[in-house]
Design a protein around this motif. Structure first.
Motif, PDB file in Angstrom:
ATOM      1  N   CYS A 183       0.833  -1.211   0.000  1.00  0.00           N
ATOM      2  CA  CYS A 183       0.000   0.000   0.000  1.00  0.00           C
ATOM      3  C   CYS A 183       0.865   1.257   0.000  1.00  0.00           C
ATOM      4  N   ALA A 192       0.524   4.006  -2.915  1.00  0.00           N
ATOM      5  CA  ALA A 192       0.277   5.424  -2.665  1.00  0.00           C
ATOM      6  C   ALA A 192       1.362   6.283  -3.296  1.00  0.00           C
ATOM      7  N   ARG A 197      -4.672   8.419  -9.147  1.00  0.00           N
ATOM      8  CA  ARG A 197      -5.046   9.218  -7.982  1.00  0.00           C
ATOM      9  C   ARG A 197      -6.459   8.888  -7.529  1.00  0.00           C
ATOM     10  N   VAL A 215      -6.656   5.304  -5.845  1.00  0.00           N
ATOM     11  CA  VAL A 215      -6.105   5.231  -4.491  1.00  0.00           C
ATOM     12  C   VAL A 215      -6.990   5.961  -3.494  1.00  0.00           C
ATOM     13  N   ALA A 221      -8.576   4.160  -0.381  1.00  0.00           N
ATOM     14  CA  ALA A 221      -8.335   4.669   0.968  1.00  0.00           C
ATOM     15  C   ALA A 221      -9.655   4.896   1.697  1.00  0.00           C
ATOM     16  N   LEU A 270      -0.720   3.307   3.098  1.00  0.00           N
ATOM     17  CA  LEU A 270      -1.081   4.387   2.177  1.00  0.00           C
ATOM     18  C   LEU A 270      -0.591   5.738   2.699  1.00  0.00           C
ATOM     19  N   PHE A 327       2.274   8.316   0.957  1.00  0.00           N
ATOM     20  CA  PHE A 327       1.981   9.735   0.727  1.00  0.00           C
ATOM     21  C   PHE A 327       2.992  10.620   1.450  1.00  0.00           C
TER      22      PHE A 327
END
Length: 222
Positions: free
Chosen positions: A119, A123, A148, A151, A155, A178, A182
């Motif tokens: 994950c 991300a 984008r 994900v 999420a 995730l 990020f």
């Protein structure tokens, strides 16, 4: 590197029946190598934060994790380099495991799987390549969406399942992965310095897997 990652595929759990009760007995090596809180506290086995990522609960668990790693990991590796990719993968898994133990009461249940690490890779891929178009199957219906968007939807679904409870799945570990991916791309807490690579060093287009090469300058032989 990611195409050569080998996972320890399974762990075997003994399930015994006593009348109407089901008693689950975990193998000793599960308690040592999975993320198992009693042994983590008793023997200070902090290595479990790494080793649990290389255990899986069955062939399907392993298959889908490795498929996702192959699909997205190889492109992230091209963008950030092999060593930073390895750090992103392992540290993402560690962060995911910590998130799970912080918010979930899983004292007596071993946690296994590379999903949190993957994950983090997913991300990072979506943040670095937000407009890359992917085909996602919603049931049997193929839907094309940007990385984008995919994900963000995943999420949201993961957060929802973590709140309402979604079976024997470590949803908060997935969400933690995730978040870590990020944070890496956005350089929270100086993660880019720890892991390596500053996004933008490798020019890329919006086509999945096709990256533009830098122009090479010939300086002659010395």
């Amino acid at each position: 590197f990611c195409e050569k990652v080998f996972q320890i595929p399974f762990f075997v759990t003994n399930i015994r029946y006593f009348g109407n009760q089901v008693v689950v007995e975990y193998a000793e090596y599960e308690k040592i190598f999975a993320l198992y809180v009693p042994y983590l506290k008793k023997y200070f086995l902090f290595s479990q934060y790494v080793t649990y990522q290389f255990l899986h609960g069955g062939f399907t668990h392993l298959l889908f994790n490795m498929l996702a790693l192959y699909m997205f990991g190889r492109y992230i590796e091209r963008q950030i380099g092999s060593l930073p990719f390895l750090k992103l993968y392992l540290l993402g898994g560690i962060f995911a495991g910590i998130c799970h133990l912080l918010f979930v009461n899983a004292y007596g249940t071993p946690v296994v799987g590379a999903s949190g690490a993957i994950c983090a890779v997913l991300a990072a891929f979506a943040v670095m390549n937000p407009n890359t178009k992917l085909m996602v199957f919603l049931g049997f219906i193929p839907v094309i969406m940007k990385a984008r968007t995919m994900v963000l939807l995943y999420a949201g679904f993961t957060l929802l399942m973590a709140v309402i409870g979604g079976g024997n799945v470590a949803h908060l570990a997935h969400l933690g992965g995730l978040i870590f991916g990020f944070m890496y791309v956005k350089n929270f807490l100086g993660l880019r310095r720890i892991i390596g690579y500053a996004p933008g060093d490798v020019p890329r287009d919006d086509s999945f897997g096709r990256f533009k090469e830098r122009a090479k300058v010939y300086r002659g032989e010395t």
